[in-house]
Write a protein that holds these residues in place. Sequence first.
Motif, mmCIF file in Angstrom:
data_model
loop_
_atom_site.group_PDB
_atom_site.id
_atom_site.type_symbol
_atom_site.label_atom_id
_atom_site.label_comp_id
_atom_site.label_asym_id
_atom_site.label_seq_id
_atom_site.Cartn_x
_atom_site.Cartn_y
_atom_site.Cartn_z
ATOM 1 N N PHE A 264 -5.606 13.213 -10.518
ATOM 2 C CA PHE A 264 -5.033 12.256 -9.589
ATOM 3 C C PHE A 264 -6.103 11.925 -8.563
ATOM 4 O O PHE A 264 -6.605 12.817 -7.867
ATOM 5 N N ARG A 265 -6.437 10.656 -8.480
ATOM 6 C CA ARG A 265 -7.418 10.181 -7.498
ATOM 7 C C ARG A 265 -6.711 9.201 -6.564
ATOM 8 O O ARG A 265 -6.175 8.192 -7.006
ATOM 9 N N HIS A 266 -6.711 9.531 -5.292
ATOM 10 C CA HIS A 266 -6.007 8.697 -4.321
ATOM 11 C C HIS A 266 -6.736 7.384 -4.087
ATOM 12 O O HIS A 266 -7.934 7.245 -4.389
ATOM 13 N N ALA A 267 -6.034 6.416 -3.544
ATOM 14 C CA ALA A 267 -6.618 5.110 -3.239
ATOM 15 C C ALA A 267 -7.706 5.251 -2.170
ATOM 16 O O ALA A 267 -7.703 6.186 -1.361
ATOM 17 N N ALA B 223 0.864 -1.189 0.000
ATOM 18 C CA ALA B 223 0.000 0.000 0.000
ATOM 19 C C ALA B 223 0.899 1.237 0.000
ATOM 20 O O ALA B 223 1.050 1.906 1.029
ATOM 21 N N PRO B 224 1.514 1.563 -1.144
ATOM 22 C CA PRO B 224 2.509 2.640 -1.158
ATOM 23 C C PRO B 224 1.947 3.999 -0.767
ATOM 24 O O PRO B 224 2.640 4.791 -0.122
ATOM 25 N N GLN B 225 0.709 4.285 -1.153
ATOM 26 C CA GLN B 225 0.143 5.583 -0.768
ATOM 27 C C GLN B 225 -0.007 5.688 0.747
ATOM 28 O O GLN B 225 0.262 6.739 1.331
ATOM 29 N N ARG C 122 -0.700 16.415 -2.444
ATOM 30 C CA ARG C 122 0.338 16.727 -3.426
ATOM 31 C C ARG C 122 1.464 15.705 -3.399
ATOM 32 O O ARG C 122 1.978 15.317 -4.445
ATOM 33 N N ALA C 123 1.863 15.267 -2.224
ATOM 34 C CA ALA C 123 2.915 14.244 -2.154
ATOM 35 C C ALA C 123 2.466 12.970 -2.846
ATOM 36 O O ALA C 123 3.246 12.338 -3.578
ATOM 37 N N LEU C 124 1.216 12.564 -2.628
ATOM 38 C CA LEU C 124 0.687 11.375 -3.305
ATOM 39 C C LEU C 124 0.632 11.587 -4.815
ATOM 40 O O LEU C 124 0.969 10.695 -5.600
ATOM 41 N N CYS C 125 0.217 12.778 -5.218
ATOM 42 C CA CYS C 125 0.152 13.102 -6.648
ATOM 43 C C CYS C 125 1.542 13.082 -7.266
ATOM 44 O O CYS C 125 1.743 12.526 -8.355
ATOM 45 N N TYR C 126 2.536 13.654 -6.575
ATOM 46 C CA TYR C 126 3.886 13.700 -7.129
ATOM 47 C C TYR C 126 4.511 12.307 -7.170
ATOM 48 O O TYR C 126 5.288 12.002 -8.086
ATOM 49 N N MET D 9 -7.085 15.616 -7.032
ATOM 50 C CA MET D 9 -6.513 16.797 -7.679
ATOM 51 C C MET D 9 -6.637 16.712 -9.195
ATOM 52 O O MET D 9 -6.447 15.656 -9.784
ATOM 53 N N ARG D 10 -6.948 17.859 -9.798
ATOM 54 C CA ARG D 10 -6.890 17.982 -11.251
ATOM 55 C C ARG D 10 -5.800 19.002 -11.581
ATOM 56 O O ARG D 10 -5.817 20.119 -11.075
ATOM 57 N N TYR D 11 -4.871 18.592 -12.419
ATOM 58 C CA TYR D 11 -3.721 19.446 -12.681
ATOM 59 C C TYR D 11 -3.286 19.325 -14.133
ATOM 60 O O TYR D 11 -3.696 18.412 -14.855
ATOM 61 N N PHE D 12 -2.486 20.285 -14.581
ATOM 62 C CA PHE D 12 -1.838 20.147 -15.878
ATOM 63 C C PHE D 12 -0.372 19.818 -15.650
ATOM 64 O O PHE D 12 0.197 20.107 -14.592
ATOM 65 N N VAL D 13 0.260 19.216 -16.631
ATOM 66 C CA VAL D 13 1.681 18.873 -16.531
ATOM 67 C C VAL D 13 2.371 19.146 -17.858
ATOM 68 O O VAL D 13 1.811 18.891 -18.943
#
Length: 290
Positions: free
Chosen positions: A265-268, A20-22, A79-83, A280-284
């Motif tokens: 990005f949708r967390h577990a 369960a890395p997250q 943000r840490a989970l997203c990154y 989170m919704r983001y652009f990259v």
Amino acid sequence: MSETMSGASEFRGKDVLGKAPQQSVLNVLRMSCADAMQRPDFAERLQDIKQKFYERDFDGIFLEPSNLSVYTAQYVPRRALCYYDLFSHPQLQRILLTRPRILCLGAGSGSELLGITAACCQILSDNTHPITIHSQDYADWSPILQSLEHAVRYKWNIQQSHITYEFSKDNLLSMSQTTEALIASSQLITAMFVFGELFADKSNAINFVKTIVRCTRPGAFFLLVDSAGSFSSIKVGNNTYMAYMFFDSLKQYFEPVVEDDSKWFRHAQGLDYPLPIENMRYFVRLYKRK
């Protein structure tokens, strides 16, 4: 910053995050932010931070030292989970495999330190040249970053031979020669969720863009990430632009490697953390300097 604490388990490479890395990422953050989350004024301080965000009073948030640990506990988890998810992208994993020097601009709260470190666990091995993660910010986040480093080194047994952590304090709107030299010596420069804040001062923000163009060395990468919503829209004259459009227009300097105007990005499900974690919704944009 500090060395690995004694008593941690042997480093196990990509298995260190477990099944369960997250949750493992959040466990590191819980250890680092335990004192902050027990503060009796936590809810009051957090409400004040949210109000100042609404007013775009960034100095009011980040130049008040008592806000910083509360900010980290509330805003770093998603943000840490997203990154972590973002840096697990094949293109970014290939960059991490080169053991780069990474300069993270506006990264004092520790999202980059934690998320990138978690992603590095997938490619780290013993007896290798270390990756360097240098966090820069205009407020003094060193106590927060030292606490996070202590936690990742203890929980995941990250050695100095795996990752070296650094921090420097500087204002990106009046950048010092020291920061310019850091940009020039880095193989990957990140600006994640800072560009919109910089454009509160449009003239100096344009100078920031020019400095990135001038100082980023050929072959190095520049990673731009920010909200995909209106918060990242910037008005110049009568026109409104998304932040990435400034760098997209610099085709003579930057080659786009990864592009996505709107990514979720949708967390577990079922994560255990004392505070709510939002998706989170983001652009990259990942650019390579020509």
